[in-house]
Design a protein around this motif. Structure first.
Motif, PDB file in Angstrom:
ATOM      1  N   LYS A  16       0.678  -1.217  -0.096  1.00  0.00           N
ATOM      2  CA  LYS A  16       0.514  -0.259  -0.437  1.00  0.00           C
ATOM      3  C   LYS A  16       1.064   1.041  -0.095  1.00  0.00           C
ATOM      4  O   LYS A  16       0.735   2.285  -0.806  1.00  0.00           O
ATOM      5  CB  LYS A  16      -1.156   0.147   1.243  1.00  0.00           C
ATOM      6  CG  LYS A  16      -2.131  -1.028   1.140  1.00  0.00           C
ATOM      7  CD  LYS A  16      -3.156  -0.342   2.678  1.00  0.00           C
ATOM      8  CE  LYS A  16      -3.985  -1.246   2.452  1.00  0.00           C
ATOM      9  NZ  LYS A  16      -5.209  -1.437   3.362  1.00  0.00           N
ATOM     10  N   ALA A  17       2.295   1.700   1.162  1.00  0.00           N
ATOM     11  CA  ALA A  17       2.627   2.508   0.506  1.00  0.00           C
ATOM     12  C   ALA A  17       3.553   2.886  -0.192  1.00  0.00           C
ATOM     13  O   ALA A  17       3.853   3.798  -1.172  1.00  0.00           O
ATOM     14  CB  ALA A  17       3.658   2.066   1.922  1.00  0.00           C
ATOM     15  N   ARG A  18       3.705   1.764  -1.049  1.00  0.00           N
ATOM     16  CA  ARG A  18       4.183   1.985  -2.277  1.00  0.00           C
ATOM     17  C   ARG A  18       3.387   2.084  -3.614  1.00  0.00           C
ATOM     18  O   ARG A  18       3.917   3.249  -4.556  1.00  0.00           O
ATOM     19  CB  ARG A  18       5.062   0.299  -3.033  1.00  0.00           C
ATOM     20  CG  ARG A  18       6.550  -0.196  -2.329  1.00  0.00           C
ATOM     21  CD  ARG A  18       6.795  -0.811  -2.971  1.00  0.00           C
ATOM     22  NE  ARG A  18       7.941  -1.948  -1.926  1.00  0.00           N
ATOM     23  CZ  ARG A  18       7.355  -3.023  -1.886  1.00  0.00           C
ATOM     24  NH1 ARG A  18       5.732  -3.451  -2.019  1.00  0.00           N
ATOM     25  NH2 ARG A  18       8.548  -3.722  -0.758  1.00  0.00           N
ATOM     26  N   THR A  23       1.286   7.078  -6.411  1.00  0.00           N
ATOM     27  CA  THR A  23       0.254   8.321  -6.912  1.00  0.00           C
ATOM     28  C   THR A  23       0.565   9.538  -6.557  1.00  0.00           C
ATOM     29  O   THR A  23       0.518  10.427  -7.401  1.00  0.00           O
ATOM     30  CB  THR A  23      -0.994   7.911  -6.210  1.00  0.00           C
ATOM     31  OG1 THR A  23      -1.496   6.082  -6.091  1.00  0.00           O
ATOM     32  CG2 THR A  23      -1.646   8.301  -6.441  1.00  0.00           C
ATOM     33  N   ALA A  24       1.756   9.215  -5.780  1.00  0.00           N
ATOM     34  CA  ALA A  24       2.536  11.141  -4.740  1.00  0.00           C
ATOM     35  C   ALA A  24       3.264  11.442  -6.057  1.00  0.00           C
ATOM     36  O   ALA A  24       2.926  12.310  -6.236  1.00  0.00           O
ATOM     37  CB  ALA A  24       2.647  10.563  -3.958  1.00  0.00           C
ATOM     38  N   THR A  47       3.727   2.571   5.759  1.00  0.00           N
ATOM     39  CA  THR A  47       5.181   2.331   6.456  1.00  0.00           C
ATOM     40  C   THR A  47       5.138   1.795   7.801  1.00  0.00           C
ATOM     41  O   THR A  47       6.278   0.994   7.915  1.00  0.00           O
ATOM     42  CB  THR A  47       6.161   2.896   5.356  1.00  0.00           C
ATOM     43  OG1 THR A  47       5.811   3.040   3.944  1.00  0.00           O
ATOM     44  CG2 THR A  47       7.825   3.003   5.685  1.00  0.00           C
ATOM     45  N   ALA A  48       4.735   3.103   8.436  1.00  0.00           N
ATOM     46  CA  ALA A  48       4.996   3.204  10.218  1.00  0.00           C
ATOM     47  C   ALA A  48       4.729   1.954  10.422  1.00  0.00           C
ATOM     48  O   ALA A  48       4.450   1.615  11.597  1.00  0.00           O
ATOM     49  CB  ALA A  48       4.578   4.662  10.211  1.00  0.00           C
ATOM     50  N   THR A 141      12.227  -1.391  -1.971  1.00  0.00           N
ATOM     51  CA  THR A 141      11.194  -0.490  -2.568  1.00  0.00           C
ATOM     52  C   THR A 141      11.574  -0.214  -4.264  1.00  0.00           C
ATOM     53  O   THR A 141      13.514  -0.196  -4.164  1.00  0.00           O
ATOM     54  CB  THR A 141      11.825   1.341  -1.215  1.00  0.00           C
ATOM     55  OG1 THR A 141      10.499   0.572  -0.524  1.00  0.00           O
ATOM     56  CG2 THR A 141      10.461   1.767  -2.830  1.00  0.00           C
ATOM     57  N   ARG A 142      10.090  -0.562  -5.008  1.00  0.00           N
ATOM     58  CA  ARG A 142      10.882  -0.427  -6.233  1.00  0.00           C
ATOM     59  C   ARG A 142      10.897   1.060  -6.770  1.00  0.00           C
ATOM     60  O   ARG A 142       9.813   1.201  -6.245  1.00  0.00           O
ATOM     61  CB  ARG A 142       9.662  -1.025  -7.375  1.00  0.00           C
ATOM     62  CG  ARG A 142       9.769  -2.520  -6.440  1.00  0.00           C
ATOM     63  CD  ARG A 142       8.463  -2.642  -7.351  1.00  0.00           C
ATOM     64  NE  ARG A 142       8.570  -4.649  -6.719  1.00  0.00           N
ATOM     65  CZ  ARG A 142       7.686  -4.863  -6.021  1.00  0.00           C
ATOM     66  NH1 ARG A 142       6.356  -4.375  -5.675  1.00  0.00           N
ATOM     67  NH2 ARG A 142       7.427  -6.328  -5.424  1.00  0.00           N
TER      68      ARG A 142
END
Length: 144
Positions: A16-18, A23-24, A47-48, A141-142
């Protein structure tokens, strides 16, 4: 909760974070500064949350996740204090730009900085999660 289940939950949160980070970045590319800040914040939040899940800790509220991240990862020195500041700044910016009608529209510079900070945040926390065995190298992280 057993280790395999915790690892699976950590992977879901990081996915979800990735996705939020992608999207950001897309929002930045299209000049959607408020959207970029929102998604960058959620990159940090998920991430947290992943790191806390590894410790067997879950919080339902945004303030609870931020507080627990500080308590369990920043305060003991596991994660450097600058990442606590990144979390605070992103959350404050997201809340102001999403809810406060008196706050000016975010600038490109503000949005770019928060997205860059979110990238640093996920990179640092994933490194920690690899070090403690919560994820393996293939879950890094990609850069997409």
């Amino acid at each position: 909760m057993d280790v395999a289940t915790r690892r699976a939950y950590v992977r879901v949160r990081l996915a979800k974070a990735r996705d939020d980070l992608v999207t950001a970045r897309d929002d930045l590319g299209h000049g959607h500064w408020r959207g970029a800040i929102n998604r960058a914040y959620y990159t940090i939040f998920h991430t947290a949350s992943a790191a806390l899940l590894w410790h067997g800790t879950e919080r339902a509220r945004h303030s609870g996740v931020q507080s627990a991240f500080g308590e369990f990862l920043i305060k003991p020195g596991t994660i450097e204090a600058e990442y606590g500041r990144i979390y605070s700044q992103a959350r404050k910016a997201r809340e102001e730009h999403d809810y406060d009608l008196d706050v000016a529209w975010p600038s490109a510079e503000e949005a770019k900085q928060i997205v860059a900070d979110a990238e640093r945040f996920i990179t640092r926390v994933e490194r920690y999660l690899r070090e403690v065995g919560a994820i393996d190298a293939q879950h890094a992280t990609r850069n997409t």
